[in-house]
Design an enzyme around this catalytic site. Structure first.
Site, PDB file in Angstrom:
ATOM      1  N   SER A   1       2.827   3.716 -55.938  1.00  0.00           N
ATOM      2  CA  SER A   1       4.029   4.501 -55.476  1.00  0.00           C
ATOM      3  C   SER A   1       5.128   3.891 -54.829  1.00  0.00           C
ATOM      4  O   SER A   1       4.881   2.631 -54.683  1.00  0.00           O
ATOM      5  CB  SER A   1       3.482   5.714 -54.407  1.00  0.00           C
ATOM      6  OG  SER A   1       2.304   6.384 -54.885  1.00  0.00           O
TER       7      SER A   1
HETATM    8  N1  SAM Z   1      -2.268   5.510 -54.067  1.00  0.00           N
HETATM    9  C1  SAM Z   1      -1.994   4.712 -55.279  1.00  0.00           C
HETATM   10  C2  SAM Z   1      -1.258   3.347 -54.996  1.00  0.00           C
HETATM   11  O1  SAM Z   1      -1.243   3.116 -53.858  1.00  0.00           O
HETATM   12  O2  SAM Z   1      -1.350   2.491 -55.949  1.00  0.00           O
HETATM   13  C3  SAM Z   1      -0.976   5.521 -56.164  1.00  0.00           C
HETATM   14  C4  SAM Z   1      -1.452   6.580 -56.866  1.00  0.00           C
HETATM   15  S1  SAM Z   1      -1.118   7.117 -58.369  1.00  0.00           S
HETATM   16  C5  SAM Z   1       0.469   7.783 -58.003  1.00  0.00           C
HETATM   17  C6  SAM Z   1      -2.036   8.547 -58.752  1.00  0.00           C
HETATM   18  C7  SAM Z   1      -3.666   8.318 -58.963  1.00  0.00           C
HETATM   19  O3  SAM Z   1      -4.074   9.380 -58.661  1.00  0.00           O
HETATM   20  C8  SAM Z   1      -3.876   7.449 -60.140  1.00  0.00           C
HETATM   21  O4  SAM Z   1      -4.835   6.373 -60.243  1.00  0.00           O
HETATM   22  C9  SAM Z   1      -4.833   8.931 -60.797  1.00  0.00           C
HETATM   23  O5  SAM Z   1      -5.689   8.380 -61.648  1.00  0.00           O
HETATM   24  C10 SAM Z   1      -5.408   9.510 -59.819  1.00  0.00           C
HETATM   25  N2  SAM Z   1      -5.987  10.755 -59.837  1.00  0.00           N
HETATM   26  C11 SAM Z   1      -5.463  11.817 -60.300  1.00  0.00           C
HETATM   27  N3  SAM Z   1      -6.201  12.984 -60.477  1.00  0.00           N
HETATM   28  C12 SAM Z   1      -7.424  12.455 -59.583  1.00  0.00           C
HETATM   29  C13 SAM Z   1      -8.399  13.070 -59.241  1.00  0.00           C
HETATM   30  N4  SAM Z   1      -8.678  14.469 -59.536  1.00  0.00           N
HETATM   31  N5  SAM Z   1      -9.187  12.444 -58.178  1.00  0.00           N
HETATM   32  C14 SAM Z   1      -8.919  11.056 -57.962  1.00  0.00           C
HETATM   33  N6  SAM Z   1      -7.871  10.505 -58.308  1.00  0.00           N
HETATM   34  C15 SAM Z   1      -7.155  11.154 -59.297  1.00  0.00           C
END
Ligand code: SAM
Length: 226
Positions: free
Chosen positions: A74
Site C-alpha cells: 500500500s
Molecule cells: N498490508 C500489505 C502490505 O503492507 O504489503 C498490503 C496488502 S495488499 C493491498 C492486500 C493483500 O490482501 C494481498 O496480499 C491479498 O492476497 C490479501 N488478501 C485478499 N483477500 C484476503 C483474505 N480473504 N484473507 C487474507 N488475505 C487476503
C-alpha cells in the site's frame, strides 16, 4: 533489530534514508498524520526491504507498488492513515488481514505488543514470514488462511485492520473485536474502490461506524468477501 542496508553501499543506504525522512515529513506529517507513534514507526521501517530490488528507487514515492502474485504494497500515506485511525496503545493485540509484503505489519509491530497477520496466498504468507523474521520483527505472527473469517484462535483483538477491499464488513471480524476495540476496513459495493470506515465495538451487541475517506484496494477474496 537487524540494521538494513541497501545496494551494498553506504551512499545507496543513506540516500534511501534521506528519501524516507522526506516522505515522512512531506507525505505524512505534511498531510496531517499527527500521531508521534505512527510517525516514529514510519521513520523506522525500511520500505525498500519489502519490495523487489528493481523498485527500490520508488520505495519512498507515495504510491502503491506491485509485489508478487499480482498484489500490492500500500501507499505509505494510507498505511500511516489507517494505522493512526486504529488509535493504538502499546499493549494492544492487533489483527491485520492481508499481510502482502509484511510492510504494514512491520509498521504496526513498532507501536503495539503483538500483531497477528493473515494472508490467503501461501507464497506471500511464506515470503512475508521469512522477511519479517530476517528483519527481526519478532512480535509479528503471519498466518495463512481466509482472513474474512478473522483468526479466532487469538481473539479478541484491540484493533483489526483490513488491507483489501470488502463488499461489506465480515461478521467474524466484528465478533473478534474486543469491547472498545476498533476495526478499520475499506468497504464498497464494487471491487474497484471503497470507503474506508472505522467500526468501534461499544459493548457486547453495539457497534458504531464512522466513514473516513475514499480508497482503492485490491479485493478481499474469501467466504465473507468477494
Ligand atoms: N498490508 C500489505 C502490505 O503492507 O504489503 C498490503 C496488502 S495488499 C493491498 C492486500 C493483500 O490482501 C494481498 O496480499 C491479498 O492476497 C490479501 N488478501 C485478499 N483477500 C484476503 C483474505 N480473504 N484473507 C487474507 N488475505 C487476503
Amino acid at each position: 533489530m537487524t540494521p538494513w542496508r541497501v545496494g551494498g553501499t553506504p551512499d545507496a543506504a543513506g540516500s534511501l534514508e534521506r528519501r524516507r525522512d522526506i516522505m515522512v515529513r512531506e507525505h505524512l506529517a505534511g498531510r496531517g498524520i499527527r500521531s508521534q507513534a505512527v510517525i516514529r514507526a514510519m521513520e523506522e521501517v525500511p520500505r525498500e526491504a519489502f519490495i523487489p530490488e528493481q523498485l527500490w528507487e520508488h520505495a519512498y514515492d507515495d504510491n502503491p507498488l506491485p509485489i508478487d502474485e499480482g498484489q500490492t504494497i500500500s501507499q505509505p500515506y494510507i498505511v500511516a492513515y489507517m494505522t493512526e485511525a486504529l488509535e493504538l496503545g502499546v499493549s494492544d493485540r492487533v489483527l491485520e488481514i492481508g499481510t502482502g509484503s509484511g510492510y504494514a505489519a512491520a509498521v504496526l509491530s513498532r507501536i503495539v505488543a503483538t500483531v497477528h497477520s493473515v494472508e490467503r496466498l501461501e507464497g506471500l504468507a511464506r515470503s512475508a514470514r521469512e522477511r519479517l523474521d530476517r528483519l527481526g520483527y519478532s512480535n509479528v505472527l503471519v498466518h495463512e488462511g481466509d482472513g474474512t473469517l478473522g483468526w479466532p484462535e487469538h481473539a479478541p483483538y484491540d484493533a483489526i485492520v483490513v488491507t483489501a477491499g470488502a463488499p461489506r464488513v465480515p461478521p467474524p471480524l466484528l465478533h473478534q473485536l474486543a469491547i472498545g476495540g476498533r476495526l478499520v476496513i475499506p468497504v464498497g459495493p464494487v471491487p474497484e474502490f471503497q470507503l474506508l470506515v472505522r467500526v468501534r465495538r461499544l459493548n457486547e451487541d453495539e457497534y458504531r461506524t464512522e466513514e473516513l475517506c475514499g480508497v482503492r484496494f485490491v479485493p478481499l477474496i474469501g467466504a465473507k468477501g468477494w
